[in-house]
Design a protein around this motif. Sequence first.
Motif, PDB file in Angstrom:
ATOM      1  N   GLU A   1      -6.565  26.846   3.348  1.00 60.94           N
ATOM      2  CA  GLU A   1      -5.250  26.966   3.978  1.00 60.94           C
ATOM      3  C   GLU A   1      -4.514  25.629   3.999  1.00 60.94           C
ATOM      4  O   GLU A   1      -3.312  25.560   3.782  1.00 60.94           O
ATOM      5  CB  GLU A   1      -5.420  27.493   5.406  1.00 60.94           C
ATOM      6  N   GLN A   2      -5.262  24.543   4.238  1.00 64.19           N
ATOM      7  CA  GLN A   2      -4.610  23.239   4.328  1.00 64.19           C
ATOM      8  C   GLN A   2      -4.035  22.778   2.990  1.00 64.19           C
ATOM      9  O   GLN A   2      -3.004  22.105   2.957  1.00 64.19           O
ATOM     10  CB  GLN A   2      -5.610  22.196   4.840  1.00 64.19           C
TER      11      GLN A   2
ATOM     12  N   ALA B   1      -3.049  24.769   0.534  1.00 62.14           N
ATOM     13  CA  ALA B   1      -2.182  25.777  -0.076  1.00 62.14           C
ATOM     14  C   ALA B   1      -0.770  25.251  -0.375  1.00 62.14           C
ATOM     15  O   ALA B   1      -0.218  25.531  -1.447  1.00 62.14           O
ATOM     16  CB  ALA B   1      -2.116  27.028   0.806  1.00 62.14           C
TER      17      ALA B   1
ATOM     18  N   ASP C   1      -4.982  17.859   8.695  1.00 65.14           N
ATOM     19  CA  ASP C   1      -4.315  18.800   9.587  1.00 65.14           C
ATOM     20  C   ASP C   1      -4.678  18.417  11.009  1.00 65.14           C
ATOM     21  O   ASP C   1      -5.675  17.732  11.245  1.00 65.14           O
ATOM     22  CB  ASP C   1      -4.749  20.235   9.295  1.00 65.14           C
TER      23      ASP C   1
END
Length: 385
Positions: free
Chosen positions: A22-23, A25, A98
């Motif tokens: 997710e980070q 992406a 993040d």
Amino acid sequence: MEALVRALAAWRVPRVFGQPGEQVAPLVEALRAAGGEPEYVPTGHGESAAFMATAHARLTGGLGVCLAPAGPAGYELLGGLDTARRDGLPVLAVLVADGPPGGPVAGLDPTDPAERLFAGMCRHVRYATDPGRVDEAVRYATTTPCGPVCLVLPAPGAPHRRPAADPPHRRSAADPPHRRSAADPPGEADPGGSESRDPLSVLDAFSARLPARATVTVDGDPLLAGYARQLRSRPGLVIGDTPSGAAVPYAVAAKLADPDRPVFALTSDAGMRPHGLAELVTVARRWPAWPDPRLVIVVFGTGRPGTEDVPYAGWARLLGLHGIRVDQARLIGVACHEALTTPRPTLLTLTPHPPPHPPHPDRVDLAISVAAKRWQRYEPATESA
């Protein structure tokens, strides 16, 4: 994100190897929005991404780039970066950090234990607080003496907090780099016809059939490295100098760098398990676009007590690749020929395990002599299609 994509395109970096998440992406989307220049190559493991970036740097002399989210996934890059550090190879490791708004951001705090690990492994650690810092990191990664450089990117929405100072790097820029089928059909093995498969005989069978422009990667397993002595004089040979698991990621990077060139990976069962199985998925996605589809992975089964018999050839067939399992020594030559002439990537499994000790030096020297004579007789016009 866009600043990094522009910098990599300006340095003509052809691809970025990275572990999806997710980070990362937003960066992957930025790469794709740029038309695949550079191209994003997803890997099954962070260490595989670092291995592939290192192999790209070694084979092409260009900048290899690997990508992972900061945190536990980012730690996986360290194993592959150690090879780049010891060999002085130009590799850029990109960590996407993040964190909660207004709070600490993983990978942006110089006191973070992970940050100290990367500072000890890389020549420099740079934070992407502005586009100039991105360009600086890429330039450092390609400046002699080379070695890995870490670039920390804040994920969209994460606080852009500049650290008090970049962490100290492990060595100064003036320091020199550290150099240094007739095969059995699908199904279970035939226990009645089983006998020990000597890797030396397999290497000899391959050496008699390898195309002139082949690239061969060999897992860093000490046993296989010892048996590979007879191939070291071949141009294009790459030795995966990690303890285990580098041969298949190196082979994938080699094939992506030069898809017209046949590539062969020799690995042990222990080397295939951690990264090889996942990277077969990468091979399955990519091979239809290769002008020369020959990528042959040879797995030497260990047969150690307590280890399961993994059906590697069956897994390859499920992915649309060719899989061969050999359980009888008399079929090795035929299986090698089949692997080299099949118009798709092939995984060849040899069972059971090799002998527990390397062969006597006299026998290795004899094999080298025989292989050398065969190469002298080699005629390019007779190369298998």
